[in-house]
Every structure is written in C-alpha cells, then in structure tokens.
Design a protein around this motif. Structure first.
Motif, PDB file in Angstrom:
ATOM      1  N   LYS A 291     -11.968   0.458   2.943  1.00  0.00           N
ATOM      2  CA  LYS A 291     -12.058  -0.833   2.061  1.00  0.00           C
ATOM      3  C   LYS A 291     -10.749  -1.439   1.612  1.00  0.00           C
ATOM      4  O   LYS A 291      -9.965  -0.565   1.009  1.00  0.00           O
ATOM      5  CB  LYS A 291     -13.157  -0.798   1.311  1.00  0.00           C
ATOM      6  CG  LYS A 291     -14.367  -0.272   2.025  1.00  0.00           C
ATOM      7  CD  LYS A 291     -15.664  -0.342   0.937  1.00  0.00           C
ATOM      8  CE  LYS A 291     -16.827  -0.252   2.013  1.00  0.00           C
ATOM      9  NZ  LYS A 291     -18.194  -0.277   1.191  1.00  0.00           N
TER      10      LYS A 291
ATOM     11  N   LYS B 293     -12.864  -2.221   6.836  1.00  0.00           N
ATOM     12  CA  LYS B 293     -12.160  -1.954   8.071  1.00  0.00           C
ATOM     13  C   LYS B 293     -12.936  -1.818   9.477  1.00  0.00           C
ATOM     14  O   LYS B 293     -13.889  -1.054   9.426  1.00  0.00           O
ATOM     15  CB  LYS B 293     -11.057  -1.047   7.943  1.00  0.00           C
ATOM     16  CG  LYS B 293     -10.006  -0.759   9.046  1.00  0.00           C
ATOM     17  CD  LYS B 293      -9.164   0.245   8.845  1.00  0.00           C
ATOM     18  CE  LYS B 293      -7.773   0.273   9.747  1.00  0.00           C
ATOM     19  NZ  LYS B 293      -6.761   1.306   9.482  1.00  0.00           N
ATOM     20  N   GLN B 294     -12.920  -2.597  10.501  1.00  0.00           N
ATOM     21  CA  GLN B 294     -13.957  -2.661  11.427  1.00  0.00           C
ATOM     22  C   GLN B 294     -13.187  -1.650  12.484  1.00  0.00           C
ATOM     23  O   GLN B 294     -12.140  -1.496  12.803  1.00  0.00           O
ATOM     24  CB  GLN B 294     -14.104  -3.770  12.125  1.00  0.00           C
ATOM     25  CG  GLN B 294     -14.457  -4.954  11.082  1.00  0.00           C
ATOM     26  CD  GLN B 294     -16.012  -4.668  10.703  1.00  0.00           C
ATOM     27  OE1 GLN B 294     -16.833  -4.496  11.456  1.00  0.00           O
ATOM     28  NE2 GLN B 294     -15.982  -4.183   9.333  1.00  0.00           N
TER      29      GLN B 294
ATOM     30  N   PHE C 136     -13.378  -6.199   1.695  1.00  0.00           N
ATOM     31  CA  PHE C 136     -13.373  -6.032   3.387  1.00  0.00           C
ATOM     32  C   PHE C 136     -13.488  -4.677   3.667  1.00  0.00           C
ATOM     33  O   PHE C 136     -13.087  -3.743   3.208  1.00  0.00           O
ATOM     34  CB  PHE C 136     -12.361  -6.629   3.773  1.00  0.00           C
ATOM     35  CG  PHE C 136     -12.202  -8.478   3.725  1.00  0.00           C
ATOM     36  CD1 PHE C 136     -12.706  -9.123   4.666  1.00  0.00           C
ATOM     37  CD2 PHE C 136     -11.619  -8.839   2.336  1.00  0.00           C
ATOM     38  CE1 PHE C 136     -12.662 -10.494   4.407  1.00  0.00           C
ATOM     39  CE2 PHE C 136     -11.741 -10.215   2.300  1.00  0.00           C
ATOM     40  CZ  PHE C 136     -12.140 -11.155   3.253  1.00  0.00           C
TER      41      PHE C 136
ATOM     42  N   TRP D 257     -11.134  -6.744   9.728  1.00  0.00           N
ATOM     43  CA  TRP D 257     -11.726  -6.347   8.402  1.00  0.00           C
ATOM     44  C   TRP D 257     -13.130  -7.475   8.285  1.00  0.00           C
ATOM     45  O   TRP D 257     -12.901  -8.592   8.709  1.00  0.00           O
ATOM     46  CB  TRP D 257     -10.955  -6.678   7.209  1.00  0.00           C
ATOM     47  CG  TRP D 257      -9.695  -5.765   7.250  1.00  0.00           C
ATOM     48  CD1 TRP D 257      -8.676  -5.976   8.191  1.00  0.00           C
ATOM     49  CD2 TRP D 257      -9.515  -4.524   6.435  1.00  0.00           C
ATOM     50  NE1 TRP D 257      -7.622  -4.775   8.057  1.00  0.00           N
ATOM     51  CE2 TRP D 257      -8.172  -4.212   6.796  1.00  0.00           C
ATOM     52  CE3 TRP D 257     -10.380  -3.792   5.697  1.00  0.00           C
ATOM     53  CZ2 TRP D 257      -7.648  -2.953   6.476  1.00  0.00           C
ATOM     54  CZ3 TRP D 257      -9.489  -2.794   4.989  1.00  0.00           C
ATOM     55  CH2 TRP D 257      -8.536  -2.301   5.289  1.00  0.00           C
TER      56      TRP D 257
ATOM     57  N   THR E 187      -5.673  -5.490  13.203  1.00  0.00           N
ATOM     58  CA  THR E 187      -6.694  -4.770  12.457  1.00  0.00           C
ATOM     59  C   THR E 187      -7.637  -5.831  12.157  1.00  0.00           C
ATOM     60  O   THR E 187      -7.242  -6.817  11.329  1.00  0.00           O
ATOM     61  CB  THR E 187      -6.421  -3.938  11.448  1.00  0.00           C
ATOM     62  OG1 THR E 187      -5.261  -2.914  11.876  1.00  0.00           O
ATOM     63  CG2 THR E 187      -7.309  -3.235  10.656  1.00  0.00           C
TER      64      THR E 187
ATOM     65  N   ASN F  72     -14.034 -12.867   7.358  1.00  0.00           N
ATOM     66  CA  ASN F  72     -13.329 -11.799   8.220  1.00  0.00           C
ATOM     67  C   ASN F  72     -11.855 -12.103   7.950  1.00  0.00           C
ATOM     68  O   ASN F  72     -11.425 -13.335   7.541  1.00  0.00           O
ATOM     69  CB  ASN F  72     -13.610 -12.182   9.840  1.00  0.00           C
ATOM     70  CG  ASN F  72     -15.020 -12.011   9.977  1.00  0.00           C
ATOM     71  OD1 ASN F  72     -15.540 -10.960   9.918  1.00  0.00           O
ATOM     72  ND2 ASN F  72     -15.741 -13.012  10.173  1.00  0.00           N
TER      73      ASN F  72
END
Length: 172
Positions: A128, A171-172, A169, A7, A5, A38
């Motif tokens: 987040k 989450k992408q 952060f 971020w 994952t 990141n």
C-alpha cells in the motif's frame, strides 16, 4: 524501461474532503462518500505517475441533510445532470500533481500539492502507498455560483474551496 504498476484506491482507508468558510467565521467540512481512483506508475517514487479520480456527487455529506440537498441542487453541483466530478492528471513530479478537474460541464487545470507518506506491506501481504493531497479551487470557476450575503454584509459561502484528500492505494 520499468514495468507499469497499477494501484487502486482503498476506500476504507481514504477520505475525500473539502473545506469552505461559512460566513467567513467558521469552516464547514464535507466529504464525498462514494469515489474511485487509480494510479499507474513506472517508478517507486511515483514521479511521472498518472492519476485518475471520480466522485459521485450524490454521495456528498456535510452532516446536514438540508445543506447536502442544496449542494446537490442546480445552485451548486446539479447532481441530476452532472452526477460525477472527475480529475485526470497531466503531470506529477513527485510533489505537484497537475491535471484537469471537471465539475458540472466545466473542465479546468488545477495544481495539487502531494506528499507521499510512504509505502508499506500490510499484515495481509498487500503493498500500500499513502498520499496526502491538498489544493484550493475557486468554486465559481466551475459554475458553483450560488451566493448570499448576511444583513451585516458577510458572504455566506466563500468562493475558495480547500481540497484535502488522504489516499491509500493498493498495488494491483
């Protein structure tokens, strides 16, 4: 194996600060206004996550233009020759983040204490994660060697620099 994952830091909800004793009686706080970070993780507790961070030296802000200009000069960071400060993690056990910090042309391993404040979904549906990251370095280890002494013999700028990072952060 879980999926990796990614971020990315949320700069509007993050702060990269440092604190230095001035004349050993007061503390000056500064910030880097322009930074990116990141993290990648396979675990919900972030253990084993990898972090990378970059700050633009030219974005230093201590609320004093003369002091900021001095910090950007060759007495300290030499922003012209070394425009970025970077950190690349080596390990993270959930509490201690160990990695290489590069300031100027010097890279040293440092250890940072990390507290995961939690993970939440914001009103826009973004996940987040919030962290508090603190540590201490000796500025002279990174060739930030400028020094002066007052008439009374007090050191003007402490060698110890506290790092205080509040990082959120996304989450992408």
């Amino acid at each position: 194996m879980e999926k990796l994952t990614k971020w990315a830091i949320d700069p509007t909800h993050s702060e990269v600060a440092f604190k230095v004793k001035h004349m050993m009686i007061s503390t000056v706080t500064g910030h880097f206004e322009n930074f990116s970070a990141n993290l990648e993780t396979e675990n919900e507790d972030f253990k084993g996550a990898s972090f990378d961070f970059t700050a633009q030296i030219d974005s230093i802000n201590t609320k004093n233009k003369d002091r900021d200009a001095h910090l950007k000069s060759d007495d300290f960071f030499n922003a012209e020759s070394y425009p970025e400060m970077t950190f690349k993690s080596k390990s993270f056990d959930g509490e201690t983040l160990i990695g290489d910090l590069t300031i100027r042309d010097i890279t040293k391993e440092i250890s940072l204490a990390v507290e995961l404040n939690g993970v939440a979904v914001d009103p826009y549906g973004q996940t987040k994660a919030g962290f508090e990251i603190v540590g201490e370095i000796n500025r002279k280890d990174f060739n930030l060697t400028w020094s002066a002494v007052t008439e009374a013999g007090s050191v003007v700028v402490s060698d110890k620099v506290k790092l205080v990072i509040d990082a959120q952060f996304i989450k992408q």
